[in-house]
Write a protein that holds these residues in place. Structure first.
Motif, PDB file in Angstrom:
ATOM      1  N   GLY A  47       0.791  -1.231   0.000  1.00  0.00           N
ATOM      2  CA  GLY A  47       0.000   0.000   0.000  1.00  0.00           C
ATOM      3  C   GLY A  47       0.821   1.277   0.000  1.00  0.00           C
ATOM      4  O   GLY A  47       0.256   2.368   0.059  1.00  0.00           O
ATOM      5  N   SER A  48       2.146   1.182  -0.082  1.00  0.00           N
ATOM      6  CA  SER A  48       2.988   2.384  -0.110  1.00  0.00           C
ATOM      7  C   SER A  48       2.979   2.989  -1.517  1.00  0.00           C
ATOM      8  O   SER A  48       2.848   2.284  -2.515  1.00  0.00           O
ATOM      9  CB  SER A  48       4.414   2.064   0.333  1.00  0.00           C
ATOM     10  N   LEU A  49       3.115   4.319  -1.571  1.00  0.00           N
ATOM     11  CA  LEU A  49       3.054   5.075  -2.819  1.00  0.00           C
ATOM     12  C   LEU A  49       4.442   5.615  -3.148  1.00  0.00           C
ATOM     13  O   LEU A  49       5.120   6.166  -2.277  1.00  0.00           O
ATOM     14  CB  LEU A  49       2.049   6.224  -2.682  1.00  0.00           C
ATOM     15  N   TRP A  50       4.856   5.478  -4.399  1.00  0.00           N
ATOM     16  CA  TRP A  50       6.191   5.853  -4.858  1.00  0.00           C
ATOM     17  C   TRP A  50       6.091   6.731  -6.094  1.00  0.00           C
ATOM     18  O   TRP A  50       5.178   6.572  -6.894  1.00  0.00           O
ATOM     19  CB  TRP A  50       6.995   4.592  -5.188  1.00  0.00           C
ATOM     20  N   SER A  51       7.050   7.663  -6.250  1.00  0.00           N
ATOM     21  CA  SER A  51       7.053   8.538  -7.426  1.00  0.00           C
ATOM     22  C   SER A  51       8.480   8.817  -7.878  1.00  0.00           C
ATOM     23  O   SER A  51       9.419   8.722  -7.095  1.00  0.00           O
ATOM     24  CB  SER A  51       6.332   9.858  -7.106  1.00  0.00           C
ATOM     25  N   TRP A  52       8.620   9.170  -9.169  1.00  0.00           N
ATOM     26  CA  TRP A  52       9.919   9.545  -9.714  1.00  0.00           C
ATOM     27  C   TRP A  52       9.727  10.220 -11.060  1.00  0.00           C
ATOM     28  O   TRP A  52       8.673  10.150 -11.663  1.00  0.00           O
ATOM     29  CB  TRP A  52      10.859   8.339  -9.821  1.00  0.00           C
ATOM     30  N   GLY A  53      10.769  10.942 -11.498  1.00  0.00           N
ATOM     31  CA  GLY A  53      10.735  11.661 -12.768  1.00  0.00           C
ATOM     32  C   GLY A  53      10.675  13.163 -12.577  1.00  0.00           C
ATOM     33  O   GLY A  53      11.152  13.701 -11.571  1.00  0.00           O
ATOM     34  N   TRP A  54      10.056  13.842 -13.555  1.00  0.00           N
ATOM     35  CA  TRP A  54       9.984  15.303 -13.541  1.00  0.00           C
ATOM     36  C   TRP A  54       9.052  15.775 -12.439  1.00  0.00           C
ATOM     37  O   TRP A  54       7.971  15.231 -12.234  1.00  0.00           O
ATOM     38  CB  TRP A  54       9.492  15.806 -14.901  1.00  0.00           C
ATOM     39  N   ASN A  55       9.490  16.834 -11.731  1.00  0.00           N
ATOM     40  CA  ASN A  55       8.718  17.349 -10.595  1.00  0.00           C
ATOM     41  C   ASN A  55       8.596  18.861 -10.654  1.00  0.00           C
ATOM     42  O   ASN A  55       8.540  19.525  -9.620  1.00  0.00           O
ATOM     43  CB  ASN A  55       9.390  16.897  -9.284  1.00  0.00           C
ATOM     44  N   GLY A  56       8.551  19.426 -11.844  1.00  0.00           N
ATOM     45  CA  GLY A  56       8.528  20.872 -12.017  1.00  0.00           C
ATOM     46  C   GLY A  56       7.361  21.586 -11.371  1.00  0.00           C
ATOM     47  O   GLY A  56       7.442  22.758 -11.031  1.00  0.00           O
ATOM     48  N   HIS A  57       6.256  20.889 -11.155  1.00  0.00           N
ATOM     49  CA  HIS A  57       5.075  21.478 -10.525  1.00  0.00           C
ATOM     50  C   HIS A  57       4.730  20.788  -9.214  1.00  0.00           C
ATOM     51  O   HIS A  57       3.605  20.919  -8.725  1.00  0.00           O
ATOM     52  CB  HIS A  57       3.871  21.408 -11.477  1.00  0.00           C
ATOM     53  N   LYS A  65      12.045  19.159  -6.935  1.00  0.00           N
ATOM     54  CA  LYS A  65      13.269  18.486  -7.374  1.00  0.00           C
ATOM     55  C   LYS A  65      12.921  17.181  -8.095  1.00  0.00           C
ATOM     56  O   LYS A  65      12.131  16.389  -7.598  1.00  0.00           O
ATOM     57  CB  LYS A  65      14.140  18.191  -6.147  1.00  0.00           C
ATOM     58  N   ASP A  66      13.518  16.977  -9.278  1.00  0.00           N
ATOM     59  CA  ASP A  66      13.298  15.732 -10.014  1.00  0.00           C
ATOM     60  C   ASP A  66      13.901  14.568  -9.241  1.00  0.00           C
ATOM     61  O   ASP A  66      14.887  14.719  -8.523  1.00  0.00           O
ATOM     62  CB  ASP A  66      13.959  15.803 -11.398  1.00  0.00           C
ATOM     63  N   ARG A  67      13.324  13.380  -9.409  1.00  0.00           N
ATOM     64  CA  ARG A  67      13.841  12.158  -8.787  1.00  0.00           C
ATOM     65  C   ARG A  67      14.115  11.143  -9.885  1.00  0.00           C
ATOM     66  O   ARG A  67      13.332  11.007 -10.818  1.00  0.00           O
ATOM     67  CB  ARG A  67      12.843  11.556  -7.791  1.00  0.00           C
ATOM     68  N   TYR A  68      15.229  10.428  -9.766  1.00  0.00           N
ATOM     69  CA  TYR A  68      15.662   9.488 -10.797  1.00  0.00           C
ATOM     70  C   TYR A  68      15.438   8.022 -10.415  1.00  0.00           C
ATOM     71  O   TYR A  68      15.660   7.139 -11.231  1.00  0.00           O
ATOM     72  CB  TYR A  68      17.128   9.721 -11.143  1.00  0.00           C
ATOM     73  N   ILE A  69      15.019   7.793  -9.190  1.00  0.00           N
ATOM     74  CA  ILE A  69      14.676   6.449  -8.727  1.00  0.00           C
ATOM     75  C   ILE A  69      13.351   6.531  -7.969  1.00  0.00           C
ATOM     76  O   ILE A  69      12.975   7.592  -7.477  1.00  0.00           O
ATOM     77  CB  ILE A  69      15.768   5.838  -7.817  1.00  0.00           C
ATOM     78  N   PRO A  70      12.635   5.418  -7.861  1.00  0.00           N
ATOM     79  CA  PRO A  70      11.388   5.436  -7.087  1.00  0.00           C
ATOM     80  C   PRO A  70      11.646   5.921  -5.653  1.00  0.00           C
ATOM     81  O   PRO A  70      12.533   5.421  -4.972  1.00  0.00           O
ATOM     82  CB  PRO A  70      10.946   3.969  -7.106  1.00  0.00           C
ATOM     83  N   THR A  71      10.854   6.926  -5.250  1.00  0.00           N
ATOM     84  CA  THR A  71      10.989   7.542  -3.930  1.00  0.00           C
ATOM     85  C   THR A  71       9.646   7.469  -3.224  1.00  0.00           C
ATOM     86  O   THR A  71       8.630   7.890  -3.779  1.00  0.00           O
ATOM     87  CB  THR A  71      11.438   9.016  -4.079  1.00  0.00           C
ATOM     88  N   GLN A  72       9.651   6.951  -2.004  1.00  0.00           N
ATOM     89  CA  GLN A  72       8.389   6.773  -1.287  1.00  0.00           C
ATOM     90  C   GLN A  72       7.790   8.110  -0.885  1.00  0.00           C
ATOM     91  O   GLN A  72       8.488   9.011  -0.418  1.00  0.00           O
ATOM     92  CB  GLN A  72       8.579   5.894  -0.050  1.00  0.00           C
ATOM     93  N   ILE A  73       6.473   8.233  -1.060  1.00  0.00           N
ATOM     94  CA  ILE A  73       5.724   9.421  -0.658  1.00  0.00           C
ATOM     95  C   ILE A  73       5.126   9.145   0.712  1.00  0.00           C
ATOM     96  O   ILE A  73       4.274   8.269   0.841  1.00  0.00           O
ATOM     97  CB  ILE A  73       4.594   9.740  -1.664  1.00  0.00           C
TER      98      ILE A  73
END
Length: 146
Positions: free
Chosen positions: A101-111, A120-128
């Motif tokens: 059930g954990s949520l992860w994000s990565w890539g462009w983060n301009g907004h 800040k952009d992330r290049y690997i899956p980062t837990q939210i």
């Protein structure tokens, strides 16, 4: 003359049949391997039936999750985890939910669409956050809904 024509027709029919078999087999293999597939702006991700995550395509903001910005013309595994449940590709970012059930994000983060309280952009899956009760996520071009 008729024998040559018959021979040519049989060869052509055999080639079409062979092509049909190859295409059908490929489609069946893909159906058996991928549990889910999603596409963003020029990048694609898939979760295989074993829970592993794979991505390919444009990677200018790290949206493939490899830890770099190198494009990939073929599917490569994202990390080594095999507990991915759901993935959605946005414009140039990606979000995914694991089986816990954990949520992860990565890539462009301009907004701020990665949900990490910065741009800040992330290049690997980062837990939210530390929440583990995420059920669904939807990634748009410049936003995310969860």
């Amino acid at each position: 003359m008729h024998k040559k024509l018959l021979f040519i027709v049989l060869v052509i029919a055999s080639l079409f049949f062979l092509a049909f078999l190859i295409i059908s087999r490929s489609a069946v293999e893909l159906k058996m391997i991928a549990r889910q597939v999603t596409a963003g702006n020029y990048h694609t991700l898939a979760i295989k039936t074993d829970g592993s995550l794979w991505s390919w395509g444009l990677n200018n903001y790290g949206q493939l999750g490899f830890g770099n910005t190198r494009n990939s013309h073929s599917p490569l595994q994202v990390g080594t985890d095999t507990d991915w449940e759901f993935v959605d590709a946005g414009g140039y970012h990606t979000l995914a939910i694991k089986t816990d059930g954990s949520l992860w994000s990565w890539g462009w983060n301009g907004h701020g669409q990665l949900g990490l309280d910065d741009t800040k952009d992330r290049y690997i899956p980062t837990q939210i956050s530390t929440n583990n009760d995420w059920d669904f996520v939807a990634a748009g071009d410049y936003h995310t809904l969860a």
